[in-house]
Design a protein around this motif. Structure first.
Motif, short mmCIF file in Angstrom:
data_model
loop_
_atom_site.label_atom_id
_atom_site.label_comp_id
_atom_site.label_asym_id
_atom_site.label_seq_id
_atom_site.Cartn_x
_atom_site.Cartn_y
_atom_site.Cartn_z
N ARG A 54 40.29 39.61 38.45
CA ARG A 54 39.58 40.52 37.53
C ARG A 54 40.58 41.38 36.76
NH1 ARG A 54 34.35 40.80 35.57
NH2 ARG A 54 33.59 40.37 37.68
N ALA A 55 41.58 41.90 37.47
CA ALA A 55 42.56 42.78 36.82
C ALA A 55 43.32 42.05 35.72
CB ALA A 55 43.53 43.32 37.87
N ALA A 80 43.02 46.72 39.05
CA ALA A 80 42.40 46.17 40.26
C ALA A 80 41.74 47.27 41.09
CB ALA A 80 43.44 45.42 41.09
N LEU A 81 42.37 48.43 41.12
CA LEU A 81 41.84 49.54 41.90
C LEU A 81 40.69 50.26 41.20
CD1 LEU A 81 45.24 51.07 43.10
CD2 LEU A 81 43.66 49.71 44.47
N ALA A 82 40.66 50.20 39.87
CA ALA A 82 39.73 51.04 39.11
C ALA A 82 38.52 50.31 38.56
CB ALA A 82 40.47 51.70 37.95
N TRP A 83 38.56 48.96 38.47
CA TRP A 83 37.57 48.26 37.65
C TRP A 83 36.14 48.44 38.16
CZ3 TRP A 83 34.04 44.34 38.42
CH2 TRP A 83 34.09 43.67 39.64
N GLU A 127 32.41 49.17 30.58
CA GLU A 127 31.26 48.29 30.71
C GLU A 127 31.42 47.04 29.84
OE1 GLU A 127 26.40 48.46 30.11
OE2 GLU A 127 27.54 50.33 30.43
N ALA A 128 31.83 47.21 28.61
CA ALA A 128 31.98 46.08 27.70
C ALA A 128 33.12 45.17 28.14
CB ALA A 128 32.22 46.58 26.28
N LEU A 129 34.22 45.76 28.58
CA LEU A 129 35.37 44.96 28.99
C LEU A 129 35.06 44.15 30.24
CD1 LEU A 129 38.16 47.61 28.35
CD2 LEU A 129 37.93 45.41 27.17
N VAL A 130 34.40 44.77 31.22
CA VAL A 130 34.03 44.05 32.44
C VAL A 130 33.05 42.92 32.11
CG1 VAL A 130 32.81 44.22 34.65
CG2 VAL A 130 34.50 45.96 34.01
N ALA A 131 32.09 43.20 31.23
CA ALA A 131 31.12 42.17 30.83
C ALA A 131 31.83 40.99 30.17
CB ALA A 131 30.09 42.77 29.89
N ALA A 132 32.84 41.27 29.37
CA ALA A 132 33.58 40.20 28.71
C ALA A 132 34.30 39.31 29.72
CB ALA A 132 34.58 40.78 27.72
N THR A 133 34.80 39.92 30.80
CA THR A 133 35.52 39.13 31.80
C THR A 133 34.57 38.40 32.76
OG1 THR A 133 35.73 41.04 33.30
CG2 THR A 133 37.51 40.68 31.73
N ASP A 134 33.29 38.75 32.74
CA ASP A 134 32.34 38.06 33.60
C ASP A 134 32.19 36.59 33.25
OD1 ASP A 134 31.68 40.11 35.32
OD2 ASP A 134 29.97 40.81 34.14
N PRO A 137 35.54 32.59 35.54
CA PRO A 137 35.34 32.43 36.98
C PRO A 137 36.47 33.00 37.82
CG PRO A 137 35.78 30.31 35.93
CD PRO A 137 35.55 31.30 34.84
N VAL A 138 37.69 32.99 37.30
CA VAL A 138 38.81 33.57 38.06
C VAL A 138 38.60 35.07 38.24
CG1 VAL A 138 41.31 33.97 38.09
CG2 VAL A 138 40.40 31.79 37.25
N ALA A 139 38.05 35.73 37.23
CA ALA A 139 37.75 37.15 37.33
C ALA A 139 36.58 37.41 38.27
CB ALA A 139 37.44 37.73 35.95
N VAL A 140 35.58 36.57 38.22
CA VAL A 140 34.39 36.76 39.05
C VAL A 140 34.70 36.55 40.53
CG1 VAL A 140 32.08 35.86 39.56
CG2 VAL A 140 32.82 36.14 37.19
N TRP A 141 35.48 35.50 40.84
CA TRP A 141 35.71 35.12 42.24
C TRP A 141 37.07 35.53 42.77
CZ3 TRP A 141 31.35 34.20 44.37
CH2 TRP A 141 30.32 33.60 43.64
#
Length: 436
Positions: A54-55, A80-83, A127-134, A137-141
């Motif tokens: 995810r980071a 990684a610590l903040a997301w 919120e927008a940045l996390v949604a973009a990384t969703d 699959p590497v970010a999700v898992w």
């Protein structure tokens, strides 16, 4: 003692992450961290590794190309610590402030303003940045893409649960030496000092919260050892039903650090040879034996070359805990997923096959060999054994657990190779040599 500032911990965490990205395992990288810093840094490193996919995806959203390695390691540590706010160990603005301080005091000083800008943008647009990384699959898992795809192919019904389990904290599990005491007595002794533990398997106890072994009654005198519930199955599985009226001659190949060697001797008096190619790891085997007051012949030798160490006398039983990808113990070693390459699987499978071929002739007629790996990949488990059996008509497969999956979900009778909860991933195959 003065409290260690967070920036120092973050700087050391980024240095460990940088070392892992360069191919070092987390164990020696953490050992290089100065003593007072190490416990906090280990916690931050493990958290970062469990969220590294995810980071890195977030960093790709924030910067067109990665900054220099030291700065990238620090930036990805902070992301990684903040997301995920619900899981963040520190308040977001504190983390940003201390990350920038770490940059200014370390090798990433020239990129301190860049790191500050990236992190503050992340807080504004989280919120927008996390949604973009969703969508990644590497970010999700938080596993490499090849690892995810391989599990999808091999465990189509369970791959998501396996990946989720890999990102959890592993429990601290004890094995009780039943020659000295019982699990119930140890459980009562732990309860008396407010350490909660639940019974696991035949002789195990899972602690509700990890403790230093020095705080656990019975450790120093050999009444208990630390060993995962899945690993505790090895010695009983190998020995179950064997005639013990005469001392058995047993080989523990690839024995370090010695937990299974000790367990074998706790169950039956036997003539045990414990073998490992690494002299330092052999010293750990010897220390484990001494703590338990047990004796075995410990040899520094290559199990793949019996001609250099075998005396010609066949063994009644051989335990082969073969070198593997360690894909089943990612909860305990979260660096493994980022260090492994898919090509490692075939390379290790060849080594495992060679060990099986070399050690099988050392088993007496009617004797046994237990093959096990701490891997969830079929090339290192079921496929390996099917190939071996196809080429060795003097071997038959006895009832065996097969693949034990790393899991935290409830027991499912429809999945017969999962018999315990919250265990590491393992594979077991018990082979018997046909009597002549």
């Amino acid at each position: 003692m003065a409290q260690i500032p967070l920036w120092r911990q973050l700087l050391a965490t980024a240095e460990v992450l940088h070392a892992i990205r360069n191919g070092a395992s987390a164990t020696p990288a953490l050992a290089a961290v100065e003593g007072p810093l190490r416990p906090g840094v280990q916690s931050l490193v493990f958290h970062s590794l469990r969220n590294l996919g995810r980071a890195e995806a977030l960093r790709a959203q924030l910067a067109k190309r990665p900054p220099p390695p030291a700065a990238d390691a620090l930036l990805c540590t902070a992301l990684a610590l903040a997301w995920q706010e619900s899981d963040a160990p520190y308040e977001a603005f504190t983390l940003v402030d201390q990350t920038v301080e770490a940059a200014n005091r370390g090798p990433a000083k020239a990129q301190a303003s860049f790191i500050n800008a990236c992190l503050r943008r992340f807080l504004r647009e989280r919120e927008a940045l996390v949604a973009a990384t969703d969508r990644d699959p590497v970010a999700v898992w938080n596993h490499p893409r090849w690892w995810i795809q391989r599990l999808k192919n091999e465990q189509p019904q369970r791959w998501q649960e396996i990946l989720q389990a890999n990102n959890q904290h592993a429990p601290m599990t004890l094995r009780v030496n039943v020659r000295k005491t019982t699990p119930a007595l140890i459980q009562s002794a732990l309860a008396a000092i407010n350490i909660e533990a639940s019974l696991v398997g035949d002789s195990g106890l899972a602690l509700a919260r990890a403790r230093s072994v020095q705080d656990i009654p019975g450790f120093s005198d050999g009444a208990i050892s630390v060993q995962d519930a899945a690993a505790q199955m090895a010695a009983p599985l190998l020995l179950d039903g064997m005639d013990t009226r005469q001392p058995l001659r047993i080989l523990d190949a690839c024995a370090a650090p010695g937990g299974k060697t000790v367990h074998l001797l706790e169950i039956v008096p036997a003539e045990v040879t414990a073998l490992d190619i690494d002299p330092i790891r052999c010293e750990r085997v010897q220390r484990n034996l001494e703590r338990q007051g047990l004796q075995a012949t410990v040899l520094v030798a290559d199990a793949n070359q019996p001609a250099t160490w075998w005396d010609g006398r066949p063994f009644d039983a051989i335990l082969l805990d073969a070198p593997c990808t360690a894909s089943g113990i990612v909860r305990r070693h979260p660096d493994v997923r980022w260090l492994r390459r898919e090509t490692d699987i075939a390379q290790l499978a060849r080594l495992q096959a060679s060990l099986l071929r070399q050690l099988w002739p050392l088993v007496r007629s009617g004797g046994r060999l237990l093959y096990c790996t701490c891997s969830v990949f079929r090339a290192e488990g079921q496929d390996q054994i099917e190939t071996f059996l196809a080429h060795h008509t003097d071997a038959r497969l006895l009832p065996s657990p097969g693949h034990l999956l790393p899991r935290t979900w409830d027991l499912d009778e429809a999945v017969p190779d999962n018999r315990i909860r919250d265990n590491d991933g393992f594979f077991y195959a018990l082979l018997e040599k046909n009597a002549t």
